[in-house]
Design a protein around this motif. Sequence first.
Motif, PDB file in Angstrom:
ATOM      1  N   PRO A 243     -79.206  52.996 -63.515  1.00 46.04           N
ATOM      2  CA  PRO A 243     -79.820  53.007 -62.178  1.00 46.04           C
ATOM      3  C   PRO A 243     -80.689  51.792 -61.864  1.00 46.04           C
ATOM      4  CG  PRO A 243     -79.907  55.184 -63.133  1.00 46.04           C
ATOM      5  CD  PRO A 243     -79.398  54.282 -64.216  1.00 46.04           C
ATOM      6  N   LEU A 244     -81.540  51.375 -62.804  1.00 47.63           N
ATOM      7  CA  LEU A 244     -82.401  50.225 -62.529  1.00 47.63           C
ATOM      8  C   LEU A 244     -81.603  48.934 -62.401  1.00 47.63           C
ATOM      9  CD1 LEU A 244     -85.594  50.850 -64.708  1.00 47.63           C
ATOM     10  CD2 LEU A 244     -85.443  50.744 -62.215  1.00 47.63           C
ATOM     11  N   MET A 245     -80.533  48.817 -63.182  1.00 44.09           N
ATOM     12  CA  MET A 245     -79.690  47.633 -63.060  1.00 44.09           C
ATOM     13  C   MET A 245     -78.944  47.655 -61.724  1.00 44.09           C
ATOM     14  SD  MET A 245     -79.105  44.886 -64.892  1.00 44.09           S
ATOM     15  CE  MET A 245     -78.881  45.049 -66.679  1.00 44.09           C
ATOM     16  N   GLN A 246     -78.548  48.843 -61.285  1.00 45.14           N
ATOM     17  CA  GLN A 246     -77.918  48.973 -59.972  1.00 45.14           C
ATOM     18  C   GLN A 246     -78.884  48.517 -58.880  1.00 45.14           C
ATOM     19  OE1 GLN A 246     -74.617  50.794 -58.981  1.00 45.14           O
ATOM     20  NE2 GLN A 246     -74.336  49.635 -60.870  1.00 45.14           N
ATOM     21  N   GLU A 247     -80.135  48.874 -59.033  1.00 40.60           N
ATOM     22  CA  GLU A 247     -81.162  48.460 -58.076  1.00 40.60           C
ATOM     23  C   GLU A 247     -81.279  46.937 -58.037  1.00 40.60           C
ATOM     24  OE1 GLU A 247     -86.021  48.611 -57.824  1.00 40.60           O
ATOM     25  OE2 GLU A 247     -84.975  50.356 -58.650  1.00 40.60           O
ATOM     26  N   VAL A 248     -81.284  46.324 -59.209  1.00 41.67           N
ATOM     27  CA  VAL A 248     -81.393  44.867 -59.303  1.00 41.67           C
ATOM     28  C   VAL A 248     -80.192  44.194 -58.652  1.00 41.67           C
ATOM     29  CG1 VAL A 248     -81.364  42.908 -60.903  1.00 41.67           C
ATOM     30  CG2 VAL A 248     -82.857  44.864 -61.353  1.00 41.67           C
ATOM     31  N   TYR A 249     -79.010  44.670 -58.958  1.00 36.00           N
ATOM     32  CA  TYR A 249     -77.797  44.050 -58.416  1.00 36.00           C
ATOM     33  C   TYR A 249     -77.703  44.212 -56.913  1.00 36.00           C
ATOM     34  CZ  TYR A 249     -75.180  42.059 -62.240  1.00 36.00           C
ATOM     35  OH  TYR A 249     -74.767  41.220 -63.226  1.00 36.00           O
ATOM     36  N   GLU A 250     -78.068  45.364 -56.404  1.00 40.70           N
ATOM     37  CA  GLU A 250     -78.017  45.586 -54.968  1.00 40.70           C
ATOM     38  C   GLU A 250     -78.928  44.589 -54.260  1.00 40.70           C
ATOM     39  OE1 GLU A 250     -79.809  49.163 -52.788  1.00 40.70           O
ATOM     40  OE2 GLU A 250     -77.677  49.644 -52.872  1.00 40.70           O
ATOM     41  N   LEU A 251     -80.100  44.375 -54.822  1.00 34.36           N
ATOM     42  CA  LEU A 251     -81.069  43.461 -54.222  1.00 34.36           C
ATOM     43  C   LEU A 251     -80.603  42.009 -54.300  1.00 34.36           C
ATOM     44  CD1 LEU A 251     -83.810  42.822 -52.983  1.00 34.36           C
ATOM     45  CD2 LEU A 251     -84.811  42.980 -55.278  1.00 34.36           C
ATOM     46  N   LEU A 252     -80.200  41.581 -55.494  1.00 37.78           N
ATOM     47  CA  LEU A 252     -79.809  40.188 -55.663  1.00 37.78           C
ATOM     48  C   LEU A 252     -78.514  39.852 -54.929  1.00 37.78           C
ATOM     49  CD1 LEU A 252     -80.746  39.440 -59.394  1.00 37.78           C
ATOM     50  CD2 LEU A 252     -82.095  39.186 -57.315  1.00 37.78           C
ATOM     51  N   ASN A 253     -77.588  40.777 -54.912  1.00 42.84           N
ATOM     52  CA  ASN A 253     -76.363  40.549 -54.140  1.00 42.84           C
ATOM     53  C   ASN A 253     -76.687  40.390 -52.655  1.00 42.84           C
ATOM     54  OD1 ASN A 253     -74.640  40.632 -56.329  1.00 42.84           O
ATOM     55  ND2 ASN A 253     -74.124  42.781 -56.082  1.00 42.84           N
ATOM     56  N   ALA A 254     -77.611  41.216 -52.164  1.00 43.30           N
ATOM     57  CA  ALA A 254     -77.990  41.137 -50.758  1.00 43.30           C
ATOM     58  C   ALA A 254     -78.654  39.808 -50.445  1.00 43.30           C
ATOM     59  CB  ALA A 254     -78.932  42.287 -50.411  1.00 43.30           C
ATOM     60  N   ILE A 255     -79.487  39.334 -51.358  1.00 43.05           N
ATOM     61  CA  ILE A 255     -80.154  38.041 -51.169  1.00 43.05           C
ATOM     62  C   ILE A 255     -79.131  36.918 -51.130  1.00 43.05           C
ATOM     63  CG2 ILE A 255     -81.661  36.342 -52.277  1.00 43.05           C
ATOM     64  CD1 ILE A 255     -83.337  38.726 -53.288  1.00 43.05           C
ATOM     65  N   GLN A 256     -78.184  36.956 -52.051  1.00 42.33           N
ATOM     66  CA  GLN A 256     -77.167  35.917 -52.089  1.00 42.33           C
ATOM     67  C   GLN A 256     -76.327  35.938 -50.812  1.00 42.33           C
ATOM     68  OE1 GLN A 256     -74.359  36.154 -55.286  1.00 42.33           O
ATOM     69  NE2 GLN A 256     -73.742  34.025 -55.075  1.00 42.33           N
ATOM     70  N   TYR A 257     -76.005  37.127 -50.349  1.00 39.79           N
ATOM     71  CA  TYR A 257     -75.241  37.249 -49.099  1.00 39.79           C
ATOM     72  C   TYR A 257     -75.992  36.614 -47.942  1.00 39.79           C
ATOM     73  CZ  TYR A 257     -74.367  39.352 -44.600  1.00 39.79           C
ATOM     74  OH  TYR A 257     -74.180  39.528 -43.259  1.00 39.79           O
ATOM     75  N   GLU A 258     -77.263  36.943 -47.795  1.00 41.65           N
ATOM     76  CA  GLU A 258     -78.021  36.443 -46.656  1.00 41.65           C
ATOM     77  C   GLU A 258     -78.182  34.925 -46.716  1.00 41.65           C
ATOM     78  OE1 GLU A 258     -80.087  36.344 -43.079  1.00 41.65           O
ATOM     79  OE2 GLU A 258     -78.701  37.777 -43.981  1.00 41.65           O
ATOM     80  N   ILE A 259     -78.418  34.392 -47.897  1.00 43.06           N
ATOM     81  CA  ILE A 259     -78.542  32.943 -48.039  1.00 43.06           C
ATOM     82  C   ILE A 259     -77.234  32.263 -47.650  1.00 43.06           C
ATOM     83  CG2 ILE A 259     -78.786  31.059 -49.711  1.00 43.06           C
ATOM     84  CD1 ILE A 259     -80.850  32.759 -51.173  1.00 43.06           C
ATOM     85  N   MET A 260     -76.123  32.794 -48.124  1.00 44.74           N
ATOM     86  CA  MET A 260     -74.822  32.211 -47.774  1.00 44.74           C
ATOM     87  C   MET A 260     -74.574  32.264 -46.278  1.00 44.74           C
ATOM     88  SD  MET A 260     -72.049  33.268 -50.677  1.00 44.74           S
ATOM     89  CE  MET A 260     -70.814  32.278 -49.838  1.00 44.74           C
ATOM     90  N   ALA A 261     -74.853  33.397 -45.663  1.00 40.33           N
ATOM     91  CA  ALA A 261     -74.620  33.543 -44.227  1.00 40.33           C
ATOM     92  C   ALA A 261     -75.468  32.549 -43.438  1.00 40.33           C
ATOM     93  CB  ALA A 261     -74.933  34.977 -43.792  1.00 40.33           C
ATOM     94  N   ARG A 262     -76.733  32.428 -43.804  1.00 35.74           N
ATOM     95  CA  ARG A 262     -77.609  31.486 -43.111  1.00 35.74           C
ATOM     96  C   ARG A 262     -77.109  30.065 -43.268  1.00 35.74           C
ATOM     97  NH1 ARG A 262     -83.742  33.142 -44.981  1.00 35.74           N
ATOM     98  NH2 ARG A 262     -83.724  35.343 -44.331  1.00 35.74           N
ATOM     99  N   LYS A 263     -76.747  29.691 -44.476  1.00 40.16           N
ATOM    100  CA  LYS A 263     -76.316  28.321 -44.747  1.00 40.16           C
ATOM    101  C   LYS A 263     -75.014  27.990 -44.016  1.00 40.16           C
ATOM    102  CE  LYS A 263     -79.724  27.092 -47.341  1.00 40.16           C
ATOM    103  NZ  LYS A 263     -80.714  26.118 -46.805  1.00 40.16           N
ATOM    104  N   PHE A 264     -74.102  28.942 -43.950  1.00 38.77           N
ATOM    105  CA  PHE A 264     -72.848  28.685 -43.236  1.00 38.77           C
ATOM    106  C   PHE A 264     -73.092  28.545 -41.735  1.00 38.77           C
ATOM    107  CE2 PHE A 264     -70.586  29.302 -47.070  1.00 38.77           C
ATOM    108  CZ  PHE A 264     -69.275  28.892 -46.858  1.00 38.77           C
TER     109      PHE A 264
END
Length: 280
Positions: A243-264
């Motif tokens: 569960p805690l690793m799922q929490e970490v991945y959900e957060l970091l994946n979301a951050i990476q998504y938003e950074i990519m979207a902004r940069k594009f």
Amino acid sequence: MTYLTHRIALPFSLLLLALSLVPLPSAAASRDRIEAFLTTTGFDVALESIALASASAPQMLGIDPDGFGSDWTRLTKEVFDTEDMHETALSILEQTLSDDALNHAVEFYASDLGQRLVEAENTSHMIEDDGAKQLEGQEIVADLIQEGSLRVENLKRMNNAIDSSGTALRALQEIQIRFLLAASASGIIELQLGADELRNMMKQNETGMRQSLQLSALAGAAYTYQEFSDADVISYAEALEQPLMQEVYELLNAIQYEIMARKFEILAAKMADLHPAQDI
């Protein structure tokens, strides 16, 4: 940590909504500890690798990047600035990453297996020729299937744990939509469809896109973890399912998504100022 463009998950806007509905962590991690966390987990290298995704931008618009000459290289370095992306990730994590989640992830990735995984993932992230990597990964998968190996299922299990909510496809669709709309607004392309119409069009092709995404993720995993034993792959899958690793991945994946979207979006706006290279 396994961060590739095809593994981006929860849209950041939904993440912020979820965070607004529950109390923030009472013990948010400090910036220094987050810096160490990024290095230990390999997410710092994953952020750097986002710049490699810019290679696909012109093709999405039907434009040949070679036509821009050296201006294209200059522009992508300017837009996909490593320090800027790193600072964005730090700022968000300072507000959202709990000590419990940080400690859990660091404990695993600081282990012998964790550090070997990070080393392999960092190397895989920075390979510029993704096509060659995909091809080799597909060949590995084909050989495993022919052998009747259970490793393929274990790799699928690992990939499922990374995107347990199954939202990677939607995130990638949103990146494409935001990029196309930004390109249209800057006059690079003439877009006849609005955002909702683009989403509906993508939804009609969703089944094929999801299958393609899953095959790509499988080939990527087969390539990245080819030197690891079956036991290592199973251990990694089990760790990712916590569960805690799922929490970490959900957060970091979301951050990476938003950074990519902004940069594009920024890239699309700045592409309007580029001029085709001319032979002298």
